[in-house]
Motif scaffolding. Structure first.
Motif, PDB file in Angstrom:
ATOM      1  N   PHE A  88      -0.338   3.550  -3.870  1.00 56.88           N
ATOM      2  CA  PHE A  88      -1.037   4.429  -3.422  1.00 56.88           C
ATOM      3  C   PHE A  88      -1.029   5.557  -4.232  1.00 56.88           C
ATOM      4  O   PHE A  88       0.203   6.395  -4.389  1.00 56.88           O
ATOM      5  N   ASP A 120     -11.628   8.036  -0.653  1.00 52.93           N
ATOM      6  CA  ASP A 120     -10.761   6.735  -1.097  1.00 52.93           C
ATOM      7  C   ASP A 120     -11.383   5.846  -1.929  1.00 52.93           C
ATOM      8  O   ASP A 120     -12.680   5.477  -1.759  1.00 52.93           O
ATOM      9  N   ARG A 132      -4.791   1.930  -4.594  1.00 52.27           N
ATOM     10  CA  ARG A 132      -5.727   2.811  -4.032  1.00 52.27           C
ATOM     11  C   ARG A 132      -5.665   4.106  -4.680  1.00 52.27           C
ATOM     12  O   ARG A 132      -4.481   4.703  -4.885  1.00 52.27           O
TER      13      ARG A 132
END
Length: 142
Positions: A88, A120, A132
């Motif tokens: 992430f 996102d 992500r």
């Protein structure tokens, strides 16, 4: 106090992973050490510029005797599906980062989209790991 220093991603090819994470994503090499005493094991880490206390290990899937062939295959199968690990990342401007990384050849699986927590998007590295990229919005507290 316990602090996070290193995370790991399984990779099929450490050189391809190194090229992707440094040239396309813009990370820098933290360590690239080969240890002959451990069968030429390669410890390869990269990390975001300006965040020297965090690194990501680009770990080749070891074979026997460390991991049996069946487990090695299971890890590779999960990687191909994007489920062997997720990284992430955050950015101040998701759309601008998406455009910049796209221009460097990063292939996104999801374009930037509004979510309750921010903007996102997602991409996968050459080994299939899910990544992500999020512009985090301050969540309301109750």
């Amino acid at each position: 106090m316990i602090k996070l220093s290193t995370a790991q991603l399984w990779v099929h090819d450490q050189d391809a992973a190194l090229d992707f994470w440094t040239r396309k994503i813009g990370f820098e090499v933290r360590e690239d050490v080969t240890v002959p005493e451990m069968g030429n094991f390669r410890w390869l880490t990269v990390g975001p510029v300006g965040q020297p206390d965090i690194a990501v290990v680009l770990m080749a899937i070891p074979g026997p005797p460390m991991i049996d062939a069946g487990t090695q295959g299971e890890i590779a199968n999960l990687m191909g599906k994007g489920f062997a690990g997720t990284l992430f990342l955050t950015t101040e401007d998701c759309q601008a980062s998406y455009e910049e990384l796209s221009s460097r050849g990063v292939e996104f699986t999801e374009k930037p989209e509004e979510r309750p927590y921010g903007i996102d998007c997602g991409f996968r590295d050459p080994s299939g790991n899910s990544v992500r990229l999020t512009q985090v919005r301050q969540m309301a507290t109750v």
